[in-house]
Design a protein around this motif. Structure first.
Motif, PDB file in Angstrom:
ATOM      1  N   THR A  92      18.290   0.221  48.449  1.00 16.89           N
ATOM      2  CA  THR A  92      18.964  -0.673  47.519  1.00 16.89           C
ATOM      3  C   THR A  92      18.048  -1.834  47.172  1.00 16.89           C
ATOM      4  N   PHE A  93      17.985  -2.178  45.878  1.00 17.28           N
ATOM      5  CA  PHE A  93      17.145  -3.292  45.446  1.00 17.28           C
ATOM      6  C   PHE A  93      17.680  -3.842  44.124  1.00 17.28           C
ATOM      7  N   ALA A  94      17.197  -5.027  43.767  1.00 19.32           N
ATOM      8  CA  ALA A  94      17.560  -5.654  42.497  1.00 19.32           C
ATOM      9  C   ALA A  94      16.321  -5.730  41.619  1.00 19.32           C
ATOM     10  N   GLU A  95      16.539  -5.642  40.301  1.00 15.99           N
ATOM     11  CA  GLU A  95      15.424  -5.788  39.383  1.00 15.99           C
ATOM     12  C   GLU A  95      15.880  -6.470  38.104  1.00 15.99           C
ATOM     13  N   GLY A  96      14.936  -7.141  37.465  1.00 18.12           N
ATOM     14  CA  GLY A  96      15.220  -7.838  36.219  1.00 18.12           C
ATOM     15  C   GLY A  96      13.980  -8.580  35.761  1.00 18.12           C
ATOM     16  N   ARG A  97      14.168  -9.515  34.848  1.00 18.09           N
ATOM     17  CA  ARG A  97      13.042 -10.276  34.335  1.00 18.09           C
ATOM     18  C   ARG A  97      13.313 -11.770  34.422  1.00 18.09           C
ATOM     19  N   VAL A  98      12.253 -12.505  34.649  1.00 14.14           N
ATOM     20  CA  VAL A  98      12.280 -13.965  34.618  1.00 14.14           C
ATOM     21  C   VAL A  98      11.155 -14.408  33.699  1.00 14.14           C
ATOM     22  N   ASP A  99      11.525 -15.087  32.609  1.00  8.01           N
ATOM     23  CA  ASP A  99      10.538 -15.522  31.609  1.00  8.01           C
ATOM     24  C   ASP A  99       9.700 -14.347  31.114  1.00  8.01           C
ATOM     25  N   GLY A 100      10.377 -13.198  30.932  1.00  5.08           N
ATOM     26  CA  GLY A 100       9.707 -12.022  30.399  1.00  5.08           C
ATOM     27  C   GLY A 100       8.930 -11.208  31.410  1.00  5.08           C
ATOM     28  N   GLU A 101       8.819 -11.683  32.644  1.00  5.33           N
ATOM     29  CA  GLU A 101       8.058 -10.977  33.685  1.00  5.33           C
ATOM     30  C   GLU A 101       8.992 -10.148  34.554  1.00  5.33           C
ATOM     31  N   GLU A 134       8.886  -0.286  39.683  1.00  7.61           N
ATOM     32  CA  GLU A 134       8.662  -0.310  38.241  1.00  7.61           C
ATOM     33  C   GLU A 134       7.852   0.935  37.872  1.00  7.61           C
ATOM     34  N   SER A 135       8.467   1.860  37.172  1.00  5.63           N
ATOM     35  CA  SER A 135       7.803   3.130  36.865  1.00  5.63           C
ATOM     36  C   SER A 135       6.864   2.975  35.672  1.00  5.63           C
ATOM     37  N   ASN A 136       5.844   3.830  35.637  1.00  7.22           N
ATOM     38  CA  ASN A 136       4.919   3.884  34.510  1.00  7.22           C
ATOM     39  C   ASN A 136       4.452   5.325  34.345  1.00  7.22           C
ATOM     40  N   HIS A 168       1.790   4.658  53.191  1.00 11.93           N
ATOM     41  CA  HIS A 168       1.983   4.242  51.792  1.00 11.93           C
ATOM     42  C   HIS A 168       2.242   5.456  50.901  1.00 11.93           C
ATOM     43  N   LEU A 169       3.393   5.457  50.235  1.00 10.15           N
ATOM     44  CA  LEU A 169       3.762   6.537  49.329  1.00 10.15           C
ATOM     45  C   LEU A 169       3.580   6.102  47.877  1.00 10.15           C
ATOM     46  N   VAL A 170       3.011   6.996  47.079  1.00  9.90           N
ATOM     47  CA  VAL A 170       2.970   6.822  45.631  1.00  9.90           C
ATOM     48  C   VAL A 170       3.759   7.996  45.051  1.00  9.90           C
ATOM     49  N   LEU A 171       4.984   7.718  44.648  1.00 12.49           N
ATOM     50  CA  LEU A 171       5.912   8.772  44.261  1.00 12.49           C
ATOM     51  C   LEU A 171       5.755   9.127  42.782  1.00 12.49           C
ATOM     52  N   LYS A 172       5.528  10.412  42.530  1.00 14.81           N
ATOM     53  CA  LYS A 172       5.388  10.893  41.155  1.00 14.81           C
ATOM     54  C   LYS A 172       6.629  11.707  40.772  1.00 14.81           C
ATOM     55  N   GLU A 173       6.950  11.643  39.504  1.00 18.28           N
ATOM     56  CA  GLU A 173       8.173  12.289  39.010  1.00 18.28           C
ATOM     57  C   GLU A 173       8.002  13.801  38.944  1.00 18.28           C
ATOM     58  N   THR A 174       8.988  14.523  39.470  1.00 15.38           N
ATOM     59  CA  THR A 174       9.006  15.982  39.369  1.00 15.38           C
ATOM     60  C   THR A 174      10.108  16.464  38.436  1.00 15.38           C
ATOM     61  N   ASP A 175      11.198  15.713  38.352  1.00 18.61           N
ATOM     62  CA  ASP A 175      12.279  16.005  37.411  1.00 18.61           C
ATOM     63  C   ASP A 175      12.615  14.723  36.664  1.00 18.61           C
ATOM     64  N   PRO A 176      12.667  14.763  35.330  1.00 17.59           N
ATOM     65  CA  PRO A 176      12.909  13.543  34.559  1.00 17.59           C
ATOM     66  C   PRO A 176      14.320  13.013  34.775  1.00 17.59           C
ATOM     67  N   PRO A 177      14.536  11.719  34.508  1.00 10.15           N
ATOM     68  CA  PRO A 177      15.867  11.135  34.684  1.00 10.15           C
ATOM     69  C   PRO A 177      16.912  11.814  33.806  1.00 10.15           C
ATOM     70  N   GLU A 178      18.082  11.997  34.391  1.00  6.38           N
ATOM     71  CA  GLU A 178      19.214  12.597  33.674  1.00  6.38           C
ATOM     72  C   GLU A 178      20.472  11.810  34.028  1.00  6.38           C
TER      73      GLU A 178
END
Length: 241
Positions: A92-101, A134-136, A168-178
């Motif tokens: 569980t986590f929170a995300e959003g922007r502050v001053d565009g960041e 933050e995904s890219n 350290h895990l770097v998680l890559k997408e295997t199934d796109p969001p649905e």
């Protein structure tokens, strides 16, 4: 498999003998505070571990922030150990922007112990102190984990990875969001990482050498893997209640 089982039974006997008069191994559990693991009611945690409004960064507009509660099942391989994650782990986590960041605040991680087949050992994933969801185009997110080891004669604090040197895990997408549901918004997706290394055990005392032998540690990149089928429920901090 026979050799592995014999090694583990030897480990148990040696560890138990060494622990006479000392503190015995604690059961696999953790508290309910931020950044901890817990085997209690993982399926039912929902939004209860969302960071509080007071924990959001200064200047955060609640209507522009949301809590994300993820549960996931799948498979985990650490050296010799092949572990089905059939009871969901939760993040569980929170995300959003502050001053565009873009900003994030980690809430908590909860997981139940995973039994190492053919042995008296269990391994529990735990939050390792770093996350970036933050995904890219390169990855879905990054996450540091440690893996607590419990079993007969295994001392408290025995783990794979540590706070100073987590996995350290770097998680890559295997199934796109649905989109699963719109109200509340729930999204499913798949991720994996098969490029991380696993170090030797740490904090295990005398049983450490035998644990390393049983689990074939350290284990180089390309041998270990994690794949998850995840669902994420999202709730805006601007919602009432």
């Amino acid at each position: 498999m026979f050799r592995a089982r014999r090694l583990v039974m030897t480990l148990s006997a040696v560890a138990l003998a060494a622990s006479v008069g000392a503190t015995t191994a604690m059961p696999a559990h953790a508290g309910t505070g931020s950044g901890t693991s817990s085997g209690t009611s993982v399926r039912e945690r929902g939004f209860q571990d969302c960071p509080a409004l007071s924990e959001l960064p200064e200047g955060a507009d609640p209507s522009q922030w949301r809590c994300e509660a993820m549960t996931a099942v799948g498979h985990l391989t650490l050296g010799r150990a092949r572990l089905p994650i059939d009871r969901p782990l939760a993040i569980t986590f929170a995300e959003g922007r502050v001053d565009g960041e873009f900003r994030q605040v980690f809430g908590a991680m909860a997981a139940t112990p995973l039994r190492v087949r053919g042995t008296p050992l269990s391994i529990t994933p735990r939050y390792g102190g770093y996350s970036d969801f933050e995904s890219n185009d390169e990855r879905r997110g990054e996450l540091d984990l440690t893996f607590r080891i419990t079993g007969p004669g295994v001392p408290p604090g025995c783990s794979l990875g540590s706070e100073a040197d987590p996995v350290h895990l770097v998680l890559k997408e295997t199934d796109p969001p649905e989109v699963v549901t719109q109200d509340p918004l729930v999204v499913s997706f798949g991720v994996e990482d098969n490029r991380f290394a696993v170090p030797r055990t740490s904090g295990c005392g005398r049983p450490g050498h035998l644990l390393d032998k049983v689990l074939r540690l350290p284990s180089p990149a390309g041998v270990n893997s994690i794949d998850l089928d995840a669902r994420v429920a999202m709730r805006s901090y601007g919602e009432s209640g």
